[in-house]
Design a protein around this motif. Structure first.
Motif, PDB file in Angstrom:
ATOM      1  N   TYR A  54      -2.783  -3.867   8.247  1.00  0.00           N
ATOM      2  CA  TYR A  54      -1.565  -3.210   8.697  1.00  0.00           C
ATOM      3  C   TYR A  54      -0.325  -3.900   8.153  1.00  0.00           C
ATOM      4  N   ASN A  57       0.027  -3.027   4.421  1.00  0.00           N
ATOM      5  CA  ASN A  57       0.578  -1.683   4.206  1.00  0.00           C
ATOM      6  C   ASN A  57       2.107  -1.712   4.193  1.00  0.00           C
ATOM      7  N   GLU A  58       2.667  -2.461   5.143  1.00  0.00           N
ATOM      8  CA  GLU A  58       4.128  -2.513   5.222  1.00  0.00           C
ATOM      9  C   GLU A  58       4.711  -3.386   4.122  1.00  0.00           C
ATOM     10  N   LYS A  61       4.901  -1.211   1.087  1.00  0.00           N
ATOM     11  CA  LYS A  61       6.038  -0.290   1.155  1.00  0.00           C
ATOM     12  C   LYS A  61       7.353  -1.023   0.874  1.00  0.00           C
ATOM     13  N   TRP A  62       7.466  -2.233   1.398  1.00  0.00           N
ATOM     14  CA  TRP A  62       8.672  -3.022   1.153  1.00  0.00           C
ATOM     15  C   TRP A  62       8.816  -3.315  -0.346  1.00  0.00           C
ATOM     16  N   GLY A  69      11.898   2.597   2.319  1.00  0.00           N
ATOM     17  CA  GLY A  69      10.783   2.580   3.253  1.00  0.00           C
ATOM     18  C   GLY A  69      11.171   3.037   4.646  1.00  0.00           C
ATOM     19  N   GLU A  75       4.554   6.788   6.917  1.00  0.00           N
ATOM     20  CA  GLU A  75       5.021   6.312   8.225  1.00  0.00           C
ATOM     21  C   GLU A  75       6.353   5.594   8.044  1.00  0.00           C
ATOM     22  N   TRP A  77       9.772   3.648   8.417  1.00  0.00           N
ATOM     23  CA  TRP A  77      10.119   2.620   9.384  1.00  0.00           C
ATOM     24  C   TRP A  77      11.084   3.122  10.453  1.00  0.00           C
ATOM     25  N   TYR A  80       8.969   3.962  13.288  1.00  0.00           N
ATOM     26  CA  TYR A  80       7.729   3.187  13.432  1.00  0.00           C
ATOM     27  C   TYR A  80       7.423   2.853  14.895  1.00  0.00           C
ATOM     28  N   ILE A 305       9.264  -4.487  12.000  1.00  0.00           N
ATOM     29  CA  ILE A 305       8.123  -3.781  11.426  1.00  0.00           C
ATOM     30  C   ILE A 305       6.873  -4.652  11.320  1.00  0.00           C
ATOM     31  N   LEU A 306       6.981  -5.873  10.827  1.00  0.00           N
ATOM     32  CA  LEU A 306       5.781  -6.683  10.624  1.00  0.00           C
ATOM     33  C   LEU A 306       5.122  -7.076  11.941  1.00  0.00           C
ATOM     34  N   ALA A 309       3.418  -4.014  13.244  1.00  0.00           N
ATOM     35  CA  ALA A 309       2.197  -3.656  12.517  1.00  0.00           C
ATOM     36  C   ALA A 309       0.996  -4.387  13.107  1.00  0.00           C
TER      37      ALA A 309
END
Length: 427
Positions: A54, A57-58, A61-62, A69, A75, A77, A80, A305-306, A309
């Protein structure tokens, strides 16, 4: 259940356990080049193996979308936090609109106190449990000072009766009734971090409301540990962290519950932020705060986000296992631990269990009051590959967590406890 102090019994229970395969979905720390027996989920949960995916994945995207993103990809952010609401709501027994994942626990507690500690006239007092976790104590102390009160007068701390370790529900309810005319808030932990006692949140909430007070709970040790029904219990607000039983990493993100009756009440005082503003108008950057509906209206900043996740990975495990199934195993596993501790041949002048004996009044954790050489005993356990936790002045907390602990691990702990007591001269 008829327990037996044998390895064969423990292994048989593990074979019968429908949740046994979840253990393979977590990483265990190594001690002496072997998996430790990790009984410390009440302090920091283990890492789900799916968490890395997970996060990756982020990170992808970053790296590939950067600021876009927020709005592009499967998905984005910008929304999210909404992915976490269904799972979080199931863990705490709420409606999706009543929960939001944001910030960290003490930040969220202060935000809730802004809204729900509203002293007026004679009503300025707060009831809480004595010896609450320091964050709660400091939050209540500083919030009462902020309103101009002396916390020694404004905060009523409830302690067990002399010679007892747990608060009696009848004493909590009696104190609420006694102070009804001057009570603004009842704010307690759902589970006491030191003893592991589960408070009767439904009865406390009812009594607090009858007294004309708001009622809220810090669920740091309850969320992911015991079944919760915040909406049905009519609780006004609650906060919790995600790094203990919810296995979402050190300093993990926090959750907030606000009962739906307050969700669209713009008259409630709150400290506002950009992310709590009406999402349809958020990027118009205009003055005048218009809160989103539900608990989401208490958000301040854009999502972490992290950490979220990681939390998402854990919530999916909880959905798969089911809180009722986890609770059923927890009662058996903790009951087995209780049985084995009782079977250690020492008296209460050496070792005393201060967690309630009633399974309904405790979660995963059992706290042992060690009256002789407590620190040495803790050190022996840790050296032997048993990871537990120590709380001053002389309590060792042991938490067999149903997602990743086994009956055999509890049995091995008992063996090592017995041997360690001998080596520190306590038998």
């Amino acid at each position: 259940m008829n327990y037996q102090n044998t390895l064969a019994f423990a292994q048989e229970q593990d074979q019968l356990d429908p949740l046994r395969h979840f253990k393979d979905r977590f990483y265990f720390p190594q001690v002496n080049k072997q998996d430790a027996i990790y009984l410390c989920g009440n302090s920091l949960g283990l890492q789900p193996k799916s968490a890395q995916m997970y996060i990756d994945n982020e990170m992808y995207k970053w790296a590939n979308l950067a600021v876009e993103g927020h709005f592009k990809g499967e998905e984005p952010w910008v929304n999210y936090h909404e992915l976490l609401a269904p799972g979080a709501a199931r863990v705490v027994g709420a409606r999706e609109s009543e929960v939001v994942v944001m910030n960290q626990l003490t930040v969220n507690l202060h935000l809730m106190l802004v809204s729900f500690y509203r002293p007026q006239g004679r009503r300025f007092k707060i009831i809480t449990e004595g010896g609450a976790f320091p964050s709660d104590q400091y939050a209540l102390e500083t919030q009462t000072r902020f309103h101009g009160y002396n916390p020694d007068e404004a905060v009523i701390e409830l302690f067990p009766r002399e010679g007892e370790h747990a608060l009696r529900t009848e004493d909590i309810l009696a104190s609420i009734k006694e102070h009804a005319d001057e009570l603004a808030l009842v704010m307690m932990g759902g589970i006491n971090y030191y003893t592991g006692q589960v408070f009767d949140m439904e009865a406390i909430t009812k009594a607090g409301h009858e007294a004309g007070a708001f009622v809220g709970f810090d669920l740091a040790h309850a969320a992911g540990n015991v079944p919760l029904h915040l909406h049905d219990w009519d609780v006004d607000f609650a906060v919790w962290c995600s790094y203990k039983y919810l296995n979402s990493g050190p300093g993990g993100t926090s959750g907030v519950y606000v009962h739906e009756r307050f969700g669209n009440d713009s008259s409630i005082p709150r400290f506002a932020g950009w992310w709590g503003h009406n999402a349809k108008e958020r990027f118009q950057m205009k003055k005048g705060f218009k809160p989103m509906e539900g608990a989401a209206g208490w958000q301040l900043s854009n999502s972490q986000i992290l950490p979220m996740a990681v939390h998402r990975a854990s919530l999916e495990l909880f959905d798969e296992a089911g809180m009722e199934n986890l609770r059923a195993k927890s009662e058996k596993l903790t009951g087995y631990l209780e049985y084995l501790i009782d079977d250690v041949p020492v008296g209460e002048d050496v070792l005393e269990m201060i967690t309630p004996r009633d399974p309904q009044a405790r979660g995963c954790q059992i706290s042992m009051l060690v009256k002789q050489n407590s620190r040495q005993l803790f050190d022996r356990l840790m050296e032997a590959g048993i990871i537990v936790d120590y709380r001053e002045p002389n309590v060792i907390r042991v938490a067999p967590t149903p997602l990743y602990n086994s009956f055999e691990e509890v049995y091995r702990f008992s063996e090592i406890l017995h041997g360690s007591l001998q080596t520190v001269g306590q038998k």
